[in-house]
Write a protein that holds these residues in place. Structure first.
Motif, PDB file in Angstrom:
ATOM      1  N   GLU A  36       4.906 -10.278  -3.171  1.00  0.00           N
ATOM      2  CA  GLU A  36       5.583  -9.012  -2.892  1.00  0.00           C
ATOM      3  C   GLU A  36       5.377  -7.967  -3.989  1.00  0.00           C
ATOM      4  O   GLU A  36       5.814  -6.824  -3.836  1.00  0.00           O
ATOM      5  N   GLU A  37       4.722  -8.351  -5.057  1.00  0.00           N
ATOM      6  CA  GLU A  37       4.526  -7.387  -6.149  1.00  0.00           C
ATOM      7  C   GLU A  37       3.539  -6.305  -5.728  1.00  0.00           C
ATOM      8  O   GLU A  37       2.540  -6.564  -5.061  1.00  0.00           O
ATOM      9  N   TRP A  38       3.826  -5.099  -6.164  1.00  0.00           N
ATOM     10  CA  TRP A  38       2.930  -3.977  -5.888  1.00  0.00           C
ATOM     11  C   TRP A  38       1.799  -3.948  -6.903  1.00  0.00           C
ATOM     12  O   TRP A  38       2.022  -4.109  -8.104  1.00  0.00           O
ATOM     13  N   ILE A  39       0.594  -3.737  -6.405  1.00  0.00           N
ATOM     14  CA  ILE A  39      -0.574  -3.558  -7.262  1.00  0.00           C
ATOM     15  C   ILE A  39      -1.278  -2.273  -6.845  1.00  0.00           C
ATOM     16  O   ILE A  39      -1.024  -1.728  -5.767  1.00  0.00           O
ATOM     17  N   GLY A  54       1.476  -1.089   2.100  1.00  0.00           N
ATOM     18  CA  GLY A  54       0.324  -0.425   1.515  1.00  0.00           C
ATOM     19  C   GLY A  54       0.408   1.062   1.767  1.00  0.00           C
ATOM     20  O   GLY A  54       0.871   1.496   2.832  1.00  0.00           O
ATOM     21  N   LEU A  55      -0.011   1.856   0.780  1.00  0.00           N
ATOM     22  CA  LEU A  55      -0.006   3.310   0.948  1.00  0.00           C
ATOM     23  C   LEU A  55      -1.263   3.900   0.321  1.00  0.00           C
ATOM     24  O   LEU A  55      -1.555   3.687  -0.853  1.00  0.00           O
ATOM     25  N   LEU A  56      -1.972   4.639   1.150  1.00  0.00           N
ATOM     26  CA  LEU A  56      -3.182   5.358   0.743  1.00  0.00           C
ATOM     27  C   LEU A  56      -2.863   6.845   0.779  1.00  0.00           C
ATOM     28  O   LEU A  56      -2.286   7.329   1.759  1.00  0.00           O
ATOM     29  N   PHE A  57      -3.216   7.579  -0.273  1.00  0.00           N
ATOM     30  CA  PHE A  57      -2.911   9.012  -0.302  1.00  0.00           C
ATOM     31  C   PHE A  57      -4.175   9.860  -0.252  1.00  0.00           C
ATOM     32  O   PHE A  57      -4.156  11.044  -0.571  1.00  0.00           O
ATOM     33  N   CYS A  58      -5.276   9.231   0.165  1.00  0.00           N
ATOM     34  CA  CYS A  58      -6.521   9.962   0.425  1.00  0.00           C
ATOM     35  C   CYS A  58      -6.859   9.767   1.898  1.00  0.00           C
ATOM     36  O   CYS A  58      -7.336   8.705   2.303  1.00  0.00           O
ATOM     37  N   ARG A  59      -6.583  10.785   2.699  1.00  0.00           N
ATOM     38  CA  ARG A  59      -6.876  10.685   4.132  1.00  0.00           C
ATOM     39  C   ARG A  59      -8.265  11.266   4.387  1.00  0.00           C
ATOM     40  O   ARG A  59      -8.497  12.469   4.198  1.00  0.00           O
ATOM     41  N   LEU A  79      -2.240   1.823  -3.175  1.00  0.00           N
ATOM     42  CA  LEU A  79      -1.134   0.942  -3.527  1.00  0.00           C
ATOM     43  C   LEU A  79      -0.991  -0.132  -2.446  1.00  0.00           C
ATOM     44  O   LEU A  79      -0.972   0.181  -1.253  1.00  0.00           O
ATOM     45  N   LEU A  80      -0.913  -1.398  -2.867  1.00  0.00           N
ATOM     46  CA  LEU A  80      -0.779  -2.515  -1.925  1.00  0.00           C
ATOM     47  C   LEU A  80       0.177  -3.556  -2.488  1.00  0.00           C
ATOM     48  O   LEU A  80       0.280  -3.716  -3.705  1.00  0.00           O
ATOM     49  N   ARG A  81       0.837  -4.265  -1.602  1.00  0.00           N
ATOM     50  CA  ARG A  81       1.490  -5.496  -2.042  1.00  0.00           C
ATOM     51  C   ARG A  81       0.398  -6.550  -2.216  1.00  0.00           C
ATOM     52  O   ARG A  81      -0.563  -6.606  -1.437  1.00  0.00           O
ATOM     53  N   ALA A  82       0.570  -7.402  -3.214  1.00  0.00           N
ATOM     54  CA  ALA A  82      -0.471  -8.380  -3.539  1.00  0.00           C
ATOM     55  C   ALA A  82      -0.813  -9.272  -2.350  1.00  0.00           C
ATOM     56  O   ALA A  82      -1.968  -9.682  -2.181  1.00  0.00           O
ATOM     57  N   LYS A  83       0.164  -9.551  -1.507  1.00  0.00           N
ATOM     58  CA  LYS A  83      -0.074 -10.459  -0.378  1.00  0.00           C
ATOM     59  C   LYS A  83      -1.129  -9.923   0.579  1.00  0.00           C
ATOM     60  O   LYS A  83      -1.856 -10.704   1.211  1.00  0.00           O
ATOM     61  N   VAL A  84      -1.241  -8.613   0.695  1.00  0.00           N
ATOM     62  CA  VAL A  84      -2.210  -8.021   1.618  1.00  0.00           C
ATOM     63  C   VAL A  84      -3.634  -8.302   1.135  1.00  0.00           C
ATOM     64  O   VAL A  84      -4.489  -8.766   1.897  1.00  0.00           O
ATOM     65  N   LEU A  91      -2.892  -8.857   9.633  1.00  0.00           N
ATOM     66  CA  LEU A  91      -1.607  -9.291  10.169  1.00  0.00           C
ATOM     67  C   LEU A  91      -0.754  -8.075  10.532  1.00  0.00           C
ATOM     68  O   LEU A  91      -0.673  -7.109   9.765  1.00  0.00           O
ATOM     69  N   ALA A  92      -0.098  -8.148  11.670  1.00  0.00           N
ATOM     70  CA  ALA A  92       0.739  -7.030  12.119  1.00  0.00           C
ATOM     71  C   ALA A  92       1.865  -6.747  11.129  1.00  0.00           C
ATOM     72  O   ALA A  92       2.293  -5.597  10.962  1.00  0.00           O
ATOM     73  N   GLU A  93       2.339  -7.816  10.462  1.00  0.00           N
ATOM     74  CA  GLU A  93       3.452  -7.613   9.517  1.00  0.00           C
ATOM     75  C   GLU A  93       2.996  -7.007   8.191  1.00  0.00           C
ATOM     76  O   GLU A  93       3.832  -6.629   7.366  1.00  0.00           O
ATOM     77  N   HIS A  94       1.693  -6.929   7.964  1.00  0.00           N
ATOM     78  CA  HIS A  94       1.176  -6.227   6.789  1.00  0.00           C
ATOM     79  C   HIS A  94       0.966  -4.766   7.182  1.00  0.00           C
ATOM     80  O   HIS A  94      -0.063  -4.390   7.734  1.00  0.00           O
ATOM     81  N   ARG A  95       1.947  -3.949   6.886  1.00  0.00           N
ATOM     82  CA  ARG A  95       1.945  -2.571   7.383  1.00  0.00           C
ATOM     83  C   ARG A  95       1.363  -1.626   6.329  1.00  0.00           C
ATOM     84  O   ARG A  95       1.938  -1.425   5.256  1.00  0.00           O
TER      85      ARG A  95
END
Length: 245
Positions: A77-80, A112-117, A156-161, A189-193
């Motif tokens: 669950e850690e953010w990387i 996960g969050l991407l800020f370059c569209r 930005l992603l959670r490590a699990k992704v 995975l659908a739960e990896h949003r």
């Protein structure tokens, strides 16, 4: 757990590309002097001295082994901050990106969050994005990404992704470029949003194409004063950037 003021930046690179990695880090320092990242750099033989902003890790030579080794001691669950060395920042709206990161890290529904569209998320949204939107407290709109669209851009992603993706890639990955196709064989995975901001807040450059340094990266590295090894002294002549502000 990472806090907003100290986020592990997982760099996919190798010894041969050390100058490219130095340039990537230089650009973050130049554009965002108080950025929250600590860059974790894998190496096989070409180590370095750890500092407040850089950590070196002896890693396997293969791509999959490198990434999984860098993630080994990080909680799911850690953010990387995921940054492949074939991209580097050119422009960053740093105040906005800082607030986006802070919000994402406090949002259990975001992985996960991407800020370059750019590229597919901009030009073919019906293929790359789900139709629904979410809004953060600052009024920014997030669009949810399907599959692995734009997973190689810094984000930005959670490590699990990232762990899930690389665990399911083949043990033998012939080149970084091959991952473009190989990733499509791994169902996300659908739960990896994973989300991207509707508005673009960053411009990235591509460092290399098929192992040849791009013209934009070559010129940027010369301007930064980073010494180019012999194999990066003949640029492609191509300017390749992602995103527009």
């Amino acid at each position: 757990m990472s806090s907003p003021d100290k986020i592990k930046a997982i760099v996919l690179t190798c010894d041969r590309y050390r100058a490219i990695t130095q340039h990537l880090i230089f650009q973050y320092h130049r554009l965002w002097p108080d950025h929250p990242f600590v860059f974790h750099i894998p190496y096989q033989e070409l180590g370095g001295v750890d500092s407040e902003r850089i950590r070196y890790h002896t890693c396997p030579a293969d791509i999959k082994g490198t990434v999984l080794h860098l993630l080994a001691d990080i909680d799911d669950e850690e953010w990387i901050y995921w940054c492949v060395d074939d991209k580097y920042p050119i422009q960053l709206v740093t105040n906005k990106i800082a607030s986006l990161i802070s919000h994402a890290m406090r949002s259990p529904e975001v992985d996960g969050l991407l800020f370059c569209r750019c590229r597919a998320t901009l030009t073919t949204p019906k293929a790359a994005l789900y139709p629904h939107k979410i809004k953060n407290p600052f009024g920014d709109i997030y669009l949810e990404r399907k599959a692995w669209f734009q997973i190689w851009i810094h984000q930005l992603l959670r490590a699990k992704v990232l762990r899930y993706l690389f665990t399911h890639l083949p043990d033998h990955i012939p080149s970084a470029k091959a991952m473009d196709e190989l990733k499509n064989d791994v169902p996300k995975l659908a739960e990896h949003r994973l989300f991207v901001t509707r508005e673009n807040f960053a411009v990235f450059g591509e460092s290399t194409q098929k192992g040849v340094i791009t013209q934009n990266c070559y010129e940027s590295m010369l301007a930064s004063g980073i010494k180019l090894p012999e194999w990066f002294q003949h640029p492609s002549g191509e300017y390749v950037t992602l995103g527009k502000l």
